[in-house]
Design a protein around this motif. Sequence first.
Motif, PDB file in Angstrom:
ATOM      1  N   ASP A   9       0.855  -1.188   0.000  1.00 55.21           N
ATOM      2  CA  ASP A   9       0.000   0.000   0.000  1.00 55.21           C
ATOM      3  C   ASP A   9       0.888   1.233   0.000  1.00 55.21           C
ATOM      4  OD1 ASP A   9      -1.961   2.104   0.797  1.00 55.21           O
ATOM      5  OD2 ASP A   9      -3.269   0.357   1.139  1.00 55.21           O
ATOM      6  N   ASP A  53      -3.320  -2.873  -2.212  1.00 52.61           N
ATOM      7  CA  ASP A  53      -4.185  -1.760  -2.597  1.00 52.61           C
ATOM      8  C   ASP A  53      -4.300  -1.786  -4.122  1.00 52.61           C
ATOM      9  OD1 ASP A  53      -5.617   0.621  -2.502  1.00 52.61           O
ATOM     10  OD2 ASP A  53      -3.841   1.888  -2.308  1.00 52.61           O
ATOM     11  N   GLN A  54      -5.260  -1.061  -4.675  1.00 54.46           N
ATOM     12  CA  GLN A  54      -5.368  -0.957  -6.127  1.00 54.46           C
ATOM     13  C   GLN A  54      -4.627   0.265  -6.645  1.00 54.46           C
ATOM     14  OE1 GLN A  54      -5.813  -2.373  -8.826  1.00 54.46           O
ATOM     15  NE2 GLN A  54      -6.132  -0.687 -10.220  1.00 54.46           N
ATOM     16  N   ASN A  55      -4.975   1.445  -6.137  1.00 53.67           N
ATOM     17  CA  ASN A  55      -4.441   2.694  -6.692  1.00 53.67           C
ATOM     18  C   ASN A  55      -3.127   3.087  -6.025  1.00 53.67           C
ATOM     19  OD1 ASN A  55      -6.768   3.077  -8.394  1.00 53.67           O
ATOM     20  ND2 ASN A  55      -7.890   3.541  -6.525  1.00 53.67           N
ATOM     21  N   ASP A  60      -0.040  -0.570 -10.214  1.00 51.06           N
ATOM     22  CA  ASP A  60      -1.272  -0.721  -9.441  1.00 51.06           C
ATOM     23  C   ASP A  60      -1.478  -2.167  -8.988  1.00 51.06           C
ATOM     24  OD1 ASP A  60      -2.392  -2.174 -11.575  1.00 51.06           O
ATOM     25  OD2 ASP A  60      -3.526  -0.474 -12.331  1.00 51.06           O
ATOM     26  N   MET A  81      -7.401  -8.043  -2.351  1.00 49.68           N
ATOM     27  CA  MET A  81      -7.376  -6.614  -2.645  1.00 49.68           C
ATOM     28  C   MET A  81      -7.920  -5.910  -1.404  1.00 49.68           C
ATOM     29  SD  MET A  81      -6.303  -5.885  -5.755  1.00 49.68           S
ATOM     30  CE  MET A  81      -6.992  -4.326  -6.266  1.00 49.68           C
ATOM     31  N   THR A  83      -8.847  -2.125  -0.738  1.00 52.86           N
ATOM     32  CA  THR A  83      -8.893  -0.876  -1.486  1.00 52.86           C
ATOM     33  C   THR A  83     -10.176  -0.109  -1.204  1.00 52.86           C
ATOM     34  OG1 THR A  83      -8.849   0.012  -3.753  1.00 52.86           O
ATOM     35  CG2 THR A  83      -9.866  -2.154  -3.464  1.00 52.86           C
ATOM     36  N   GLU A  85     -11.807   1.003  -3.688  1.00 54.13           N
ATOM     37  CA  GLU A  85     -12.608   0.643  -4.868  1.00 54.13           C
ATOM     38  C   GLU A  85     -13.599  -0.451  -4.495  1.00 54.13           C
ATOM     39  OE1 GLU A  85     -12.318   1.889  -7.973  1.00 54.13           O
ATOM     40  OE2 GLU A  85     -10.417   2.975  -7.837  1.00 54.13           O
TER      41      GLU A  85
END
Length: 121
Positions: A9, A53-55, A60, A81, A83, A85
């Motif tokens: 992250d 995390d995604q972003n 990513d 994941m 996140t 999102e």
Amino acid sequence: MAKNVLAVDDSASIRQMLTFTLKSAGYDVVEAVDGLDGLEKARAHDVHLVLTDQNMPRMDGLTLIRSLREMPQYASTPILMLTTESSEAMKSQGRAAGATGWLVKPFDPQKLIEVVRKVIG
């Protein structure tokens, strides 16, 4: 022997909360600041679970998952994941990339431990 969890992250406070939560439950934690760092740490350590995390900058979460799934030692390792999102489209992309599960931030520490225990014991 404690199981290793890779926490990826770009937020230092999220990594800190993950590390504190997981270590208090008996897991060892390897931290990574983004997907690229996560990939390097995954190569250097024997990891039983990846939380990503995604972003993030540089790489990513979805790209990290796809990259890990190409490595024989991570073909069946659980990858969650974690996140902000939460859209069905994003979750669908996550499953297609090889994500085992999806947790939405902010996370409940107790729920995180329950999920981690379910996937790696």
